[in-house]
Design a protein around this motif. Structure first.
Motif, mmCIF file in Angstrom:
data_model
loop_
_atom_site.group_PDB
_atom_site.id
_atom_site.type_symbol
_atom_site.label_atom_id
_atom_site.label_comp_id
_atom_site.label_asym_id
_atom_site.label_seq_id
_atom_site.Cartn_x
_atom_site.Cartn_y
_atom_site.Cartn_z
ATOM 1 N N GLY A 185 -9.962 -10.671 0.216
ATOM 2 C CA GLY A 185 -9.267 -9.587 -0.483
ATOM 3 C C GLY A 185 -10.117 -8.996 -1.585
ATOM 4 N N LYS A 186 -9.470 -8.552 -2.618
ATOM 5 C CA LYS A 186 -10.158 -7.832 -3.689
ATOM 6 C C LYS A 186 -10.492 -8.709 -4.896
ATOM 7 C CE LYS A 186 -8.239 -3.361 -2.367
ATOM 8 N NZ LYS A 186 -7.550 -2.114 -2.806
ATOM 9 N N GLU A 233 2.218 -11.090 0.175
ATOM 10 C CA GLU A 233 1.996 -9.851 -0.575
ATOM 11 C C GLU A 233 1.868 -10.196 -2.054
ATOM 12 O OE1 GLU A 233 4.663 -6.999 2.414
ATOM 13 O OE2 GLU A 233 5.379 -7.462 0.397
ATOM 14 N N GLU A 238 -1.890 -5.877 -2.491
ATOM 15 C CA GLU A 238 -2.583 -6.215 -1.252
ATOM 16 C C GLU A 238 -1.869 -7.350 -0.542
ATOM 17 O OE1 GLU A 238 -6.515 -7.759 -1.652
ATOM 18 O OE2 GLU A 238 -6.104 -8.781 -3.550
ATOM 19 N N SER A 239 -2.242 -7.547 0.726
ATOM 20 C CA SER A 239 -1.653 -8.596 1.549
ATOM 21 C C SER A 239 -2.731 -9.544 2.038
ATOM 22 C CB SER A 239 -0.933 -7.997 2.765
ATOM 23 O OG SER A 239 0.177 -7.228 2.372
#
Length: 618
Positions: free
Chosen positions: A41-42, A112, A129-130
């Motif tokens: 992810g981020k 989530e 984000e997920s």
């Protein structure tokens, strides 16, 4: 040739980089050291089961960013129960990222998350984000018995869940039946004690759909072959800070629900054999039910006592602040109730071959005169005469309330070690305690006649209403929010063995109750204000274990009939099938449950609602 090899190497490297452009594979070189694991992810990496104790949890690492305003949602299965919670900044800092709780087992979970990320607390960026997180299946250590499966329970029958309770999660404290693997050690220095209580734990959380959303992998903190790291995990409480405290054998511990250790301590040296109850007082102190590690009897013998000492422990230092030696406060030779106990189910020591059998006065006297000490029914220090299964600190007058199974009595004792009152049949108490016995009354304050012995009240027979005492009960908890001054409300699970100070003509006549009493501590009276279970008859009967406890957040009463429905095999002395416990929750005063869930094929001890808000949002 050399140039050709160099060109080939360069082409291969280019292909690898082009295939996985979003993943970091370099582990060194001109650019310096880099991570070689996936960052999905981020922010940072995902670590499942970060502390090795809770396989259905994960942490999404911060990735070096400062994270604020975090919230998490576990996307439910079709028709499933949503789990959603906010996470305090302190919890993010503690776990090095976003703690994820409530994942489904053996499933590709969608998680989530929302958060604000920044560098050095500069102006942040709000992110949604997920993540896809796969988890292992539920696993429990098998013990070699025919009825035992490598799971927590075979199925859950969700009978009823009212909308108001549809967000509930229930923490369940169960265990495997006793097996040879866990029965290798006994105390012998000095003699006695209850060390043979050693059952592999089965602790888990289910939602109102009957799905497991958390379970404990006990191996990192539990060793069934070690005297000081085994025992029966009992006395679970969710503290104000959201973490869980409990004890097992020679230890008492505190962990958060992610599995992070806060402390894991051996009992203070003067005590042994924790089981059943660890109460967390409003003042933060722990009140634990233990035994004495070395008690000198009046006959000069030294023994380890059994389930008859309460200690108060300061939580930070572990210092023992006070103790209640019940064999010095109560009458350890009151044996009238022990003579009518069903010897097939003396709490967790279940022996179906002895079902319905009782000890005669001669048998009990012979045992008391012997040097047989330990977890055996008998009188005096060193034997299981009290079997205290709960302790509740009443901070209002600085006293304790205990439930003594083998006395079929709930008793309040002051800081001065003097008995304040006894809620139980008056039969068999000596003169010292006669003025401490509560008098049963009806709603108008009129005295209730319980017959010549005082043991058979109008509610004694299952087809009649009215008052009854508790018999071999579990849990005696003050309802703080409804009690004030001299008026005290008390909840209990009345198991019902030896009801009326006798065994019934047929085992099928036995029943259990969840019950609430109103005690007038000034007038020394007791009124029964609510009960449930009599109408369910023998199918709801739990010969041992179980709990009834008031829940402030929903003004409700939770109860767990934890060993209901066990099918005994009298020929072998074992189970044909494991029990089928009932989880129930009632609106206060209601005659029918708002929640009814029956677990199949599992041996239960206790259960309780679990608060996500306490765990992550406080």
């Amino acid at each position: 040739m050399r140039v050709r090899k160099m060109l080939s190497s360069a082409i291969v490297a280019g292909i690898v980089l082009s295939v996985v452009p979003t993943m970091s594979f370099a582990i060194g070189g001109a650019s310096g050291p880099k991570v070689d694991y996936a960052i999905p992810g981020k922010i940072g990496e995902v670590v499942v089961n970060p502390y090795e104790v809770a396989p259905l949890t994960a942490v999404i690492r911060s990735g070096g960013y400062d994270l604020k305003d975090v919230s998490v949602r576990i996307v439910p299965k079709p028709g499933g129960q949503e789990i959603k919670y906010k996470v305090t900044d302190q919890n993010v800092l503690t776990h090095g990222g976003i703690p994820v709780f409530g994942l489904y087992a053996d499933y590709q979970n969608t998680v989530e998350v929302e958060y604000t990320k920044s560098v050095n607390n500069a102006q942040g960026e709000h992110i949604k984000e997920s993540y896809k997180i796969y988890t292992t299946g539920v696993y429990s250590d098998p013990n070699g018995l025919a009825t035992t499966k490598a799971s927590l329970f075979s199925s859950a029958d969700v009978v009823k869940v009212d909308k108001e309770f549809s967000d509930r999660l229930y923490f369940v404290n169960n265990f495997l039946p006793k097996a040879g693997k866990g029965t290798r050690a006994v105390w012998n220095n000095p003699m006695g004690g209850a060390l043979e209580w050693n059952y592999y734990p089965q602790n888990f959380i289910i939602d109102t759909k009957g799905e497991v959303r958390w379970f404990m992998n006990a191996q990192p903190i539990y060793d069934i072959n070690s005297i000081y790291k085994a025992g029966v995990m009992m006395g679970f409480k969710q503290n104000v800070d959201g973490a869980m405290t409990w004890g097992y054998g020679q230890r008492y511990v505190k962990y958060d629900i992610m599995g992070k250790e806060i402390f894991n301590r051996q009992l203070p040296a003067g005590y042994n054999d924790f089981s059943h109850s660890l109460d967390v007082s409003p003042n933060g102190h722990y009140f634990m039910r233990v035994g004495s590690a070395n008690q000198k009897r009046l006959d000069g013998k030294n023994v380890r006592t059994v389930r008859d000492v309460i200690i108060e422990v300061e939580p930070q230092s572990g210092k023992v602040l006070d103790e209640w030696k019940l064999y010095s406060i109560l009458d350890p030779y009151r044996d009238i109730n022990m003579k009518v106990l069903d010897q097939g189910a003396v709490c967790l020591n279940i022996d179906a071959s002895k079902a319905g059998h009782t000890l005669s006065a001669e048998e009990l006297a012979k045992q008391d005169a012997s040097d047989k000490f330990g977890d055996v029914v008998g009188s005096g220090p060193g034997r299981n005469w009290a079997h205290v299964n709960s302790v509740d600190h009443d901070a209002e007058d600085n006293s304790i309330i205990i439930s003594s199974r083998h006395q079929s009595a709930m008793i309040k004792i002051g800081r001065d070690k003097q008995v304040k009152w006894i809620l139980g049949s008056p039969e068999g108490w000596n003169a010292k305690y006669k003025d401490k016995l509560l008098t049963p009354v009806d709603s108008k304050g009129n005295k209730i006649d319980c017959g010549p012995s005082g043991s058979k009240c109008p509610g004694y027979e299952s087809d009649k209403g009215g008052f009854d005492w508790t018999w071999t009960q579990h849990t005696a908890f003050k309802i703080d929010s409804k009690s004030k001054g001299e008026i005290l409300y008390l909840s209990a699970f009345d198991n019902g063995d030896s009801r009326g100070m006798e065994q019934p003509a047929m085992p099928s006549m036995k029943y259990s109750r969840a019950v609430i009493y109103k005690v007038d501590q000034k007038k020394m009276t007791v009124e029964q204000v609510w009960e449930f279970g009599k109408e369910r008859g023998n199918k709801w009967f739990s010969p041992v274990t179980s709990i009834t406890e008031y829940q402030t957040d929903k003004d409700s009463v939770f109860t767990y009939s934890a060993t209901a429905g066990a099918d005994f095999d009298l020929a072998t002395g074992g189970f044909k099938s494991d029990p089928n416990p009932f989880i129930m929750e009632f609106k206060y005063g209601a005659k029918q449950p708002s929640v009814e869930i029956q677990l199949k094929d599992t041996t239960g001890y206790q259960a309780m609602p679990f608060s996500i808000e306490k765990a992550f949002s406080k």
